[in-house]
Design an enzyme around this catalytic site. Structure first.
Site, PDB file in Angstrom:
ATOM      1  N   ASN A 191      25.838  -0.085  33.831  1.00 57.20           N
ATOM      2  CA  ASN A 191      25.724   1.321  34.231  1.00 57.20           C
ATOM      3  C   ASN A 191      24.888   1.520  35.492  1.00 57.20           C
ATOM      4  O   ASN A 191      24.346   2.601  35.712  1.00 57.20           O
ATOM      5  CB  ASN A 191      25.142   2.172  33.080  1.00 57.20           C
ATOM      6  CG  ASN A 191      25.966   2.062  31.815  1.00 57.20           C
ATOM      7  OD1 ASN A 191      27.191   2.129  31.859  1.00 57.20           O
ATOM      8  ND2 ASN A 191      25.295   1.857  30.691  1.00 57.20           N
ATOM      9  N   ARG A 192      24.789   0.479  36.291  1.00 56.07           N
ATOM     10  CA  ARG A 192      24.037   0.514  37.547  1.00 56.07           C
ATOM     11  C   ARG A 192      22.536   0.759  37.340  1.00 56.07           C
ATOM     12  O   ARG A 192      21.827   1.078  38.285  1.00 56.07           O
ATOM     13  CB  ARG A 192      24.608   1.561  38.512  1.00 56.07           C
ATOM     14  CG  ARG A 192      26.051   1.250  38.969  1.00 56.07           C
ATOM     15  CD  ARG A 192      26.100  -0.085  39.693  1.00 56.07           C
ATOM     16  NE  ARG A 192      27.413  -0.381  40.244  1.00 56.07           N
ATOM     17  CZ  ARG A 192      28.339  -1.138  39.659  1.00 56.07           C
ATOM     18  NH1 ARG A 192      28.101  -1.643  38.453  1.00 56.07           N
ATOM     19  NH2 ARG A 192      29.491  -1.392  40.238  1.00 56.07           N
ATOM     20  N   LEU A 193      22.057   0.603  36.112  1.00 56.82           N
ATOM     21  CA  LEU A 193      20.621   0.706  35.848  1.00 56.82           C
ATOM     22  C   LEU A 193      19.998  -0.680  35.966  1.00 56.82           C
ATOM     23  O   LEU A 193      19.486  -1.263  35.005  1.00 56.82           O
ATOM     24  CB  LEU A 193      20.376   1.324  34.469  1.00 56.82           C
ATOM     25  CG  LEU A 193      20.836   2.775  34.319  1.00 56.82           C
ATOM     26  CD1 LEU A 193      20.540   3.287  32.911  1.00 56.82           C
ATOM     27  CD2 LEU A 193      20.147   3.668  35.352  1.00 56.82           C
TER      28      LEU A 193
END
Length: 214
Positions: A191-193
């Site tokens: 989730n691009r975290l």
């Protein structure tokens, strides 16, 4: 226009947790380097991008090969008269970066470049294949040349000149050590975290560890 908006993947291979981090970034770099090497699919694990500020005021990046790393810094070799050499002479603040795609990892190193000792440059130069040693003498790196044949003819002349003889290291060729002041480790996450951990060098030469937002 070429639309690349659908180029994406999910990063899920690993993570970074503050409780498992070493106090010195070189120890974490070594672990990541060896894990990438053991993974076995990266052709040149030691390939890194060196970015410098050119004499024209523009940043410029190029890929070189890391040849040594210690607790003092990261070593590479080049022509001191090259574009990067002249840039470093004017402004020794540089950035190194590694991107290990298969491991979903990136390392970004901010530091100051210094020339290594002549003895150290001599030792590495002598370890290089003969062709590489002659190539360092032949190439006026970053300069405009008339043709490919210009290089090949000069190489042929040097091959004849040094046949059976010791090939000395040119004074304009040698190593730099980049002494880090910041080292950031990036680990891809879903989730691009992504995990971003930064080590900052303090005045007492200890390292402050901080987490950055992805």
């Amino acid at each position: 226009m070429t639309d690349l908006s659908n180029y994406r993947r999910s990063y899920e291979k690993s993570h970074l947790e503050e409780g498992n981090l070493p106090e010195d970034p070189i120890n974490l770099f070594k672990t990541w380097f060896l894990e990438t090497e053991d993974f076995g699919t990266t052709a040149e694990v030691n390939a890194m991008t060196v970015s410098s500020i050119g004499l024209d005021g523009f940043p410029k990046s190029r890929v070189v090969l890391l040849k040594q790393y210690t607790y003092e810094g990261f070593v590479f070799y080049t022509n001191y008269n090259s574009e990067k050499g002249r840039a470093i002479a004017a402004n020794p603040n540089v950035c190194l970066s590694f991107f290990w795609y298969e491991m979903e990892r990136q390392v970004i190193i901010k530091g100051r470049a210094e020339r290594v000792s002549a003895n150290m440059s001599d030792g590495y130069f002598e370890s290089r294949p003969e062709g590489s040693r002659l190539g360092a003498m032949v190439s006026p790196q970053s300069e405009v040349i008339p043709s490919r044949e210009y290089l090949e003819n000069n190489l042929k002349e040097l091959e004849e000149q040094f046949e059976g003889k010791e090939i000395p290291r040119p004074e304009h060729w040698g190593g730099y050590i980049v002494k880090p002041v910041e080292v950031e480790f990036w680990q891809g996450r879903p989730n691009r975290l992504h995990d971003r951990i930064r080590y900052k060098l303090l005045q007492d030469f200890s390292w402050k560890i901080e987490r950055l937002a992805p």
